[in-house]
Design an enzyme around this catalytic site. Structure first.
Site, short mmCIF file in Angstrom:
data_model
loop_
_atom_site.label_atom_id
_atom_site.label_comp_id
_atom_site.label_asym_id
_atom_site.label_seq_id
_atom_site.Cartn_x
_atom_site.Cartn_y
_atom_site.Cartn_z
N ASP A 1 0.82 -1.21 0.00
CA ASP A 1 0.00 0.00 0.00
C ASP A 1 0.85 1.26 0.00
OD1 ASP A 1 0.84 -0.63 2.69
OD2 ASP A 1 -0.57 0.89 3.42
N GLU B 1 0.27 -1.31 5.54
CA GLU B 1 1.29 -0.86 6.51
C GLU B 1 1.04 0.58 6.92
OE1 GLU B 1 5.16 0.95 7.88
OE2 GLU B 1 3.89 1.55 6.20
ZN LIG Z 1 6.79 2.12 4.09
#
Ligand SMILES: [Zn+2]
Length: 411
Positions: A81, A176
């Site tokens: 992401d 994340e």
């Molecule tokens: Zn990162």
């Protein structure tokens, strides 16, 4: 290797994988599924084994051992992401060959320039091949550079079977940037003894210390009365909230701290006479200091409750992650091996504490000690993000070298 890295990186960068903190699915956005499926196909096509993607979008694969030595299984991780705070739609990477050290026009029409006057680190990249944005999106080198580097290192090892190595596991993970990367990570299925996230910044970064982190939410209830007849009756929750903030040490805030210094950070303050909500994050490298900060907040809340009434103030504190150093120190050799790998490649290791967290902060507490390696990018999370393709080569070489060293040190 350089061309291979550039091609991979650009292909990944063009998929919009911006994560969304308001989504309740995993991955939080469908673009991450698109990238996950692309990566599964690619892992298979380069010859990786046990390629899987689970129902939460976690991609895993194996590079089987080609030695009889007893080498620990090591893993490499990168996240799919990109940051929610800047758009990741229609990323259109630009390539600058042989960077001359001057201004880079990212977008002529909009007059967006990446200049060494604003970003003096650009001086390190004279002569490099740089990849930049077109000025309207982020680049997503955080962390698609990490994905491209891991993929390219695996392909290199498959193409060079003469290099002996133990079993290597790789994983590409969702979300994340919204702190959920490890939440559904299956450590047992991954089956590595140690891992590295390839999610750091510039060349040489090696990190195994992160903050201890918590968030605090405070709700203060006031009592609204017509201001003309409020004497002795009105309780203004905004003013109690201001009192709360004023009792925190003014200099222990992000704008006054660096290095190993911790802080309280007031993220938001929303209020009316009737009700005010404060949202803080608390950060400290030292566990005792971290606990002391949380205790301090409870103390302030208690003293205000005494002054204004018990039911006026509620404080909720939740731990978010802990300093991974505690879990990595006992297996310190994994940091030493990364250090040695960089030194062998004439890269100066830059070991420093992360003033934030990584997936490794959580994974280390889930039983998978996971320091962080540089991926090479600069100016993450915005339009000025860029990366040197030459340093991406170095990052891929560091991965290969770490894998070699684990084999050499085994018996
Ligand atoms: Zn990162």
């Amino acid at each position: 290797m350089k061309q291979e890295l550039i091609e991979r990186f650009i292909r990944y960068a063009k998929v919009n994988t911006q994560s969304d903190p308001n989504s309740h699915t995993c991955p939080s956005t469908s673009g991450q599924w698109e990238l996950a499926r692309m990566l599964v196909e690619e892992l298979k096509s380069i010859g990786m084994e046990d390629v899987t993607v689970d129902e939460n979008g976690y991609v895993m694969a194996t590079l089987p051992a080609n030695t009889d030595k007893n080498v620990p299984v090591i893993g490499f991780l990168a996240h799919m992401d990109t940051a929610p705070e800047f758009t990741g739609a229609n990323v259109n990477p630009q390539i600058i060959e042989q960077y001359d050290g001057g201004d880079i026009v990212l977008n002529k029409e909009q007059g967006i320039i990446l200049s060494p006057n604003d970003f003096p680190e650009l001086a390190h990249y004279k002569g490099h091949t740089l990849i930049t944005t077109d000025g309207t999106t982020l680049l997503g080198a955080d962390d698609k550079a990490g994905i491209a580097e891991i993929m390219t290192a695996m392909n290199y090892l498959i193409q060079h079977p003469e290099i002996k190595h133990g079993k290597v596991r790789v994983a590409f993970t969702p979300d994340e940037e919204i702190g959920r990367g490890p939440h559904k990570f299956d450590v047992a299925k991954f089956g590595a003894q140690f891992a590295y996230t390839v999610d750091g910044g510039p060349l040489g970064e090696l990190e195994y210390e992160s903050f201890n982190a918590a968030e605090a939410k405070i709700t203060i209830k006031g009592k609204n009365v017509h201001p003309g007849t409020a004497k002795g009756k009105m309780i203004n929750s905004i003013k109690i909230a201001m009192e709360f903030q004023q009792q925190l040490p003014a200099h222990e805030a992000p704008e006054h701290t660096e290095g190993y210094e911790g802080f309280y950070h007031l993220l938001s303050f929303q209020g009316s006479v009737e009700e005010t909500k404060l949202h803080y994050i608390i950060r400290d490298f030292d566990r005792e200091q971290f606990e002391a900060r949380k205790a301090k907040m409870k103390e302030i809340a208690a003293s205000l409750a005494q002054k204004y009434g018990n039911d006026r103030i509620t404080l909720e504190i939740n731990d978010q992650y802990y300093n991974m150093r505690e879990k990595i120190e006992p297996v310190r050799h994994i940091v030493d091996i990364a250090h040695e790998a960089m030194t062998n490649l004439s890269i100066e290791p830059k070991v420093k504490p992360i003033r934030g967290g990584t997936d490794g902060s959580q994974l280390s507490y889930m039983g998978l000690p996971t320091p962080n390696l540089f991926a090479g990018g600069e100016n993450f999370h915005g339009r000025y993000e860029y990366i040197s393709a030459d340093n991406m080569v170095k990052a891929a070489e560091v991965i290969v070298e770490i894998i070699k060293l684990f084999e050499q040190k085994a018996s």
